[in-house]
Enzyme design. Sequence first.
Site, PDB file in Angstrom:
ATOM      1  CE  LYS A   1      -1.177  -3.173   1.201  1.00  0.00           C
ATOM      2  NZ  LYS A   1      -0.004  -2.607   0.576  1.00  0.00           N
TER       3      LYS A   1
ATOM      4  CG  ASP B   1       2.972  -4.640  -0.139  1.00  0.00           C
ATOM      5  OD1 ASP B   1       3.490  -3.975  -1.058  1.00  0.00           O
ATOM      6  OD2 ASP B   1       2.172  -4.149   0.668  1.00  0.00           O
TER       7      ASP B   1
ATOM      8  CB  SER C   1       2.057  -2.317  -3.447  1.00  0.00           C
ATOM      9  OG  SER C   1       1.791  -1.965  -2.124  1.00  0.00           O
TER      10      SER C   1
ATOM     11  NE  ARG D   1       6.566   0.907  -4.510  1.00  0.00           N
ATOM     12  CZ  ARG D   1       5.244   0.910  -4.283  1.00  0.00           C
ATOM     13  NH1 ARG D   1       4.694   0.003  -3.506  1.00  0.00           N
ATOM     14  NH2 ARG D   1       4.483   1.817  -4.841  1.00  0.00           N
TER      15      ARG D   1
ATOM     16  CG  HIS E   1      -5.794  -0.414  -0.193  1.00  0.00           C
ATOM     17  ND1 HIS E   1      -5.323  -0.937   0.986  1.00  0.00           N
ATOM     18  CD2 HIS E   1      -4.747   0.226  -0.762  1.00  0.00           C
ATOM     19  CE1 HIS E   1      -4.039  -0.630   1.130  1.00  0.00           C
ATOM     20  NE2 HIS E   1      -3.670   0.083   0.078  1.00  0.00           N
TER      21      HIS E   1
HETATM   22  N1  URA Z   1      -0.940   1.807  -0.976  1.00  0.00           N
HETATM   23  C1  URA Z   1      -0.318   0.601  -0.988  1.00  0.00           C
HETATM   24  O1  URA Z   1      -0.697  -0.316  -0.266  1.00  0.00           O
HETATM   25  N2  URA Z   1       0.730   0.450  -1.813  1.00  0.00           N
HETATM   26  C2  URA Z   1       1.173   1.416  -2.630  1.00  0.00           C
HETATM   27  O2  URA Z   1       2.102   1.180  -3.356  1.00  0.00           O
HETATM   28  C3  URA Z   1       0.529   2.675  -2.615  1.00  0.00           C
HETATM   29  C4  URA Z   1      -0.533   2.846  -1.766  1.00  0.00           C
END
Ligand code: URA
Length: 447
Positions: free
Chosen positions: A196, A170, A192, A177, A91
């Site tokens: 996930k 999220d 966040s 956000r 990620h």
């Molecule tokens: N990627 C995400 O999934 N969340 C964030 O807050 C920033 C980048």
Amino acid sequence: MTALATPLAFRAIDVICKKRDNIELSREEIEGLVSAYTAGEIPDYQVSAWLMAVVLRGMTRAETASLTDAMLRSGEVLDLSSLPARKVDKHSTGGVGDKTSLVIAPLVAAAGVAVPMISGRGLGHTGGTLDKLEAIPGFNVNLPVAQFRSMLETCGCSMIGQTAEIAPADRKLYALRDVTGTVESPYLICASIMSKKLAEGIDALVLDVKTGSGAFMKSEKDAAFLAELMVETGERMGKQMVALITDMDQPLGLMIGNALEVIECVEIMRGGGPGDLRELCLELAGWMLHLGRATKTVAEGRKKSADLISSGAALEKFRQMIELQGGDPGIVDDYRRLPQAQHRLEIKSAQAGYIASMQCEQIGTACVILGGGREKKEDAVDPAVGIVLHKKVGAGVGAGDSIATIHYNSDAKAQRARQLIEQSIEIAATPPATKRPLIHKVIGRSI
Ligand code: URA
């Protein structure tokens, strides 16, 4: 007679004021806020105020852990233990032209490591994996969990978004956000991403933490702080973690914009594409194969990844994934099947010299202005628009040379984007004295 102690009812305003006044919130207060918002019991404006207070005041480690946990438990935590393959994901904290996921998921799956990838949409000035995938006609990022699981069994990878089942908190907070200036908090980014990722049933996670003018964490120090926060959070939950701090002081690759980025990813899987993008894909995939125990070392993982690109196996897996998720696999062979903008506008250099720097966030914002991202929660994204760079930092330019091409559908938006891009590219008489590395640092204990 003594009164019975009854729990006080949760009031969002109390939690907002405490955070405003820098008073540590309890686990119950954070859980109360997250579950009430997920259930639609408190309005966006109260949660926006709380998010802004978090951006300005920060969070303690205990608050960050409570927030991550509450967001994780807002939905289901997948149990993929019946899948024999090791499950590894990657990620990124977000950048401009940051498209490695589309290459890496099929590439790593082609090596026999399962990749259950839950991604996000564009956030602020950065692009999002889901928006890029949706540029492929028919591609469905909203698979139910049962289909996600069966794709992992048959294809080895699947890329979806947060659902009503997985990390729904999220999904709502991320969208809020995006449009309230509340992305740039390491604590919110950590919660966040990790909520996930911890819901995915993975064994290991490779984080790509961006630093530079196009990243949320502009300085390497802030990026390292975020990386350590996420590595610590994942390790506490028993995951093998590594974070690479990588450069985002200029866009990654040459293409920015959803359909354009899909094209650039296919080019990489065909063995071409820009060098920086290929290099980062190989490094991240190398780590994933190593943590997925498909190779003994990261170097072997890189080599194996390069071989899977040369053999065509990565591209074949990408085709299979697109088809299984309802998309048109024909885009791989014919880019005209992807959405295309109606017009092009060249940005030309006013002088001869060298590209000295790029204000990368502004280039990302220019793409949002064109319609490639959202300015309000309800905005639809235009998959066709974007920017193609012809020069990167350090390159020489002649007066009148084209530096970039804008792909657009609205004249007014193209003019605003042009101004921003022109302001963001600095041309100097001499090349920059130092070259920033693509990979700044690797952070992780369990490697
Ligand atoms: N990627 C995400 O999934 N969340 C964030 O807050 C920033 C980048």
